[in-house]
Design an enzyme around this catalytic site. Structure first.
Site, mmCIF file in Angstrom:
data_model
loop_
_atom_site.group_PDB
_atom_site.id
_atom_site.type_symbol
_atom_site.label_atom_id
_atom_site.label_comp_id
_atom_site.label_asym_id
_atom_site.label_seq_id
_atom_site.Cartn_x
_atom_site.Cartn_y
_atom_site.Cartn_z
ATOM 1 N N HIS A 10 0.830 -1.215 0.000
ATOM 2 C CA HIS A 10 0.000 0.000 0.000
ATOM 3 C C HIS A 10 0.866 1.267 0.000
ATOM 4 O O HIS A 10 2.062 1.218 0.207
ATOM 5 C CB HIS A 10 -0.983 -0.006 1.164
ATOM 6 C CG HIS A 10 -1.648 -1.343 1.331
ATOM 7 N ND1 HIS A 10 -2.692 -1.758 0.538
ATOM 8 C CD2 HIS A 10 -1.368 -2.396 2.150
ATOM 9 C CE1 HIS A 10 -3.041 -3.004 0.889
ATOM 10 N NE2 HIS A 10 -2.242 -3.411 1.862
ATOM 11 N N GLU A 24 -1.928 1.228 7.535
ATOM 12 C CA GLU A 24 -1.041 0.121 7.137
ATOM 13 C C GLU A 24 0.131 0.627 6.307
ATOM 14 O O GLU A 24 1.269 0.199 6.498
ATOM 15 C CB GLU A 24 -1.844 -0.931 6.353
ATOM 16 C CG GLU A 24 -0.994 -2.122 5.933
ATOM 17 C CD GLU A 24 -1.768 -3.146 5.129
ATOM 18 O OE1 GLU A 24 -2.966 -2.926 4.857
ATOM 19 O OE2 GLU A 24 -1.159 -4.177 4.763
ATOM 20 N N HIS A 83 3.034 -6.573 4.883
ATOM 21 C CA HIS A 83 1.682 -6.068 5.151
ATOM 22 C C HIS A 83 1.372 -6.127 6.638
ATOM 23 O O HIS A 83 2.058 -6.801 7.420
ATOM 24 C CB HIS A 83 0.640 -6.904 4.389
ATOM 25 C CG HIS A 83 0.644 -6.631 2.924
ATOM 26 N ND1 HIS A 83 -0.299 -5.853 2.302
ATOM 27 C CD2 HIS A 83 1.513 -7.031 1.959
ATOM 28 C CE1 HIS A 83 -0.026 -5.775 1.011
ATOM 29 N NE2 HIS A 83 1.074 -6.484 0.768
ATOM 30 N N GLU A 149 2.121 -10.961 6.890
ATOM 31 C CA GLU A 149 1.085 -10.132 7.522
ATOM 32 C C GLU A 149 1.477 -10.000 8.992
ATOM 33 O O GLU A 149 1.369 -10.946 9.776
ATOM 34 C CB GLU A 149 -0.286 -10.806 7.408
ATOM 35 C CG GLU A 149 -0.845 -10.855 5.993
ATOM 36 C CD GLU A 149 -1.545 -9.557 5.563
ATOM 37 O OE1 GLU A 149 -1.516 -8.565 6.331
ATOM 38 O OE2 GLU A 149 -2.115 -9.548 4.456
#
Ligand SMILES: [Zn+2]
Length: 188
Positions: A10, A24, A83, A149
């Site tokens: 992102h 994030e 992430h 993650e």
């Protein structure tokens, strides 16, 4: 010399997951830069691919599809997508493409996962497992690719850690060390 692409998930107009006052894209950007910094004395070329650096309004599609394309163009040896999770859970998990099950990419992931989890366990962070998925970044990259993650942005306990600079620094340290071990990086 190994060429490693770090993809901080992102950026730009795509904040990624949002929660507890955190974006994030900011956490992943910080982690990627710290990992790069920690690898600077190793014989490795570490490249952070972040579309919003060239285009502050990069879209969700840019953020998803441009980093794998750039990694392929750069002929990277390894791709790590960083992430932070969301959706009501807690803990850490890692992914490789479903077609990589049992292959070299899977073995590299296992080394990285083990290293990171050994650190996170000290904070009581749950191991959600070593997983397989057909994520775009895993499918579109021509080199071994792993997606991690790191905790849940919408979990209050996880978010406290994600806001803690010494925790983030330690996490980056373990990701970097996991890459050193997994890829056999030597001091430069
Ligand atoms: Zn994400």
């Amino acid at each position: 010399m190994k060429r490693i692409v770090l993809d901080p998930g992102h950026g730009g107009a795509d904040p990624g997951a949002v929660g507890n006052g955190l974006l994030e894209k900011q956490v992943t950007w910080m982690l990627a830069n710290k990992v790069k910094e920690k690898l600077k004395r190793m014989k490795a070329e570490v490249i952070i691919v972040q579309p919003s650096c060239g285009n502050p309004r990069s879209t969700k599609d840019d953020e998803l599809y441009l980093p794998p394309r750039d990694a392929n163009r750069l002929g990277a040896d390894f791709y790590l997508s960083i992430h932070v999770n969301a959706g009501g859970g807690t803990g850490f998990e890692s992914f490789v493409h479903q077609n990589s099950q049992g292959k070299d990419t899977d073995k590299l992931r296992n080394v990285l996962h083990r290293q990171v989890m050994a650190y996170l366990a000290k904070y009581g962070i749950v191991d959600r497992g070593k997983k397989y998925a057909n994520f775009a970044v895993l499918r579109l990259t021509n080199m071994p690719a792993v997606l991690i993650e790191c905790l849940f942005i919408d979990n209050a306990k996880d978010a406290v850690l994600l806001k803690d600079q010494s925790f983030i620094d330690g996490l980056a340290n373990e990701i970097a060390y996991g890459l050193i071990v997994a890829l056999g990086l030597q001091r430069g």
